[in-house]
Design a protein around this motif. Structure first.
Motif, short mmCIF file in Angstrom:
data_model
loop_
_atom_site.label_atom_id
_atom_site.label_comp_id
_atom_site.label_asym_id
_atom_site.label_seq_id
_atom_site.Cartn_x
_atom_site.Cartn_y
_atom_site.Cartn_z
N SER A 182 56.47 -84.68 3.03
CA SER A 182 55.51 -85.01 1.98
C SER A 182 54.96 -86.43 2.10
O SER A 182 54.03 -86.80 1.38
CB SER A 182 56.17 -84.85 0.61
OG SER A 182 57.27 -85.73 0.47
N GLU A 201 48.46 -85.55 7.03
CA GLU A 201 48.11 -84.15 7.30
C GLU A 201 46.92 -84.04 8.25
O GLU A 201 46.66 -82.97 8.80
CB GLU A 201 47.76 -83.45 5.99
CG GLU A 201 48.88 -83.42 4.98
CD GLU A 201 48.42 -82.84 3.65
OE1 GLU A 201 48.64 -81.64 3.43
OE2 GLU A 201 47.83 -83.60 2.85
N LEU A 223 49.15 -82.81 15.11
CA LEU A 223 48.39 -82.88 13.86
C LEU A 223 46.89 -82.77 14.15
O LEU A 223 46.43 -83.24 15.19
CB LEU A 223 48.67 -84.24 13.21
CG LEU A 223 48.54 -84.37 11.70
CD1 LEU A 223 49.57 -83.50 11.00
CD2 LEU A 223 48.72 -85.83 11.30
N ARG A 233 44.21 -84.43 0.45
CA ARG A 233 45.01 -84.42 1.67
C ARG A 233 45.42 -85.84 2.04
O ARG A 233 44.77 -86.81 1.67
CB ARG A 233 44.23 -83.80 2.84
CG ARG A 233 43.77 -82.37 2.58
CD ARG A 233 43.06 -81.81 3.78
NE ARG A 233 43.98 -81.47 4.86
CZ ARG A 233 43.58 -81.06 6.08
NH1 ARG A 233 42.29 -80.97 6.35
NH2 ARG A 233 44.47 -80.77 7.00
#
Length: 238
Positions: A58, A62, A86, A158
């Motif tokens: 978390s 992202e 990624l 995001r």
């Protein structure tokens, strides 16, 4: 959101050598956009990628947005690989500040070979001075406002990592924090943006981005990678 300056580049090394020798020009055989990372820069990028990978899921990016310059792309790809490939997108609005006729000159070289521009820069200040064929900080700010709108529109909610250049890091601070010319130049005078340093923003309860870390180099310490700093380019590569 995280904003990272690329790792040390071959251009940074060549610039330091030119300044040390008192040369007017930096000895490079490639376009600024094509300058790669130095061996140390690759180690810095790897160390930062490992640091991000060690965070809780978390707390990791992202998505990565990168300048198209090779040194930034190489840094971004190294981090992306450490995070499990990624998603990485290249955006030309994150490119280095363009120096026009001053490109490749040292500070001494600007004074010796382009004295009129040295005087214009003294009179106008680095925020507003635009060398022929190049950009001012204001020009960089203009394109960065656009990319922040894109992030809000297409990547809202995001966790985004931006990999770019020293002036871009500072100009993003100027836009995000709604700083004045005097405030951002005071930050600039405090010290250089280190290679692979991290500037981090988090959204507060009111939905506004708040700075929680600037020019943080601690992630490199655990990997024994050397921290490097290079001055804001005055016609040289950053």
């Amino acid at each position: 959101m995280w904003i990272v300056r690329h790792g040390e580049s071959a251009g940074n090394v060549a610039r330091d050598a030119a300044h040390a020798s008192g040369a007017d020009r930096i000895e490079l055989s490639a376009r600024d956009v094509d300058i790669p990372l130095s061996p140390l820069g690759k180690e810095q990028a790897s160390a930062l990628g490992n640091w991000f990978a060690a965070q809780r899921p978390s707390e990791r990016p992202e998505l990565i947005l990168s300048s198209p310059y090779v040194r930034a792309q190489d840094t971004a790809r190294t981090i992306a690989a450490a995070l499990g490939d990624l998603p990485l997108r290249i955006d030309e609005r994150l490119r280095e500040k363009e120096f026009g006729i001053l490109d490749g000159l040292t500070t001494q070289g600007v004074a010796a070979l382009q004295p009129d521009q040295a005087e214009f820069r003294r009179l106008l200040g680095k925020f507003y001075h635009r060398p022929p064929g190049g950009e001012s900080w204001c020009d960089v700010v203009f394109r960065l406002r656009s990319i922040l709108d894109t992030i809000a529109l297409h990547h809202g909610g995001r966790r985004v990592l931006i990999v770019a250049h020293q002036v871009v890091v500072l100009c993003l601070r100027y836009v995000i924090e709604e700083l004045s010319e005097a405030e951002i130049l005071a930050i600039d005078r405090e010290g250089d943006v280190a290679n692979c340093s991290v500037t981090e923003y988090r959204t507060d309860p009111g939905g506004q981005p708040r700075l929680v870390g600037y020019n943080v180099t601690a992630p490199l310490a655990g990997e024994a990678a050397v921290t490097t700093e290079t001055a804001e380019p005055k016609g040289v590569r950053g």
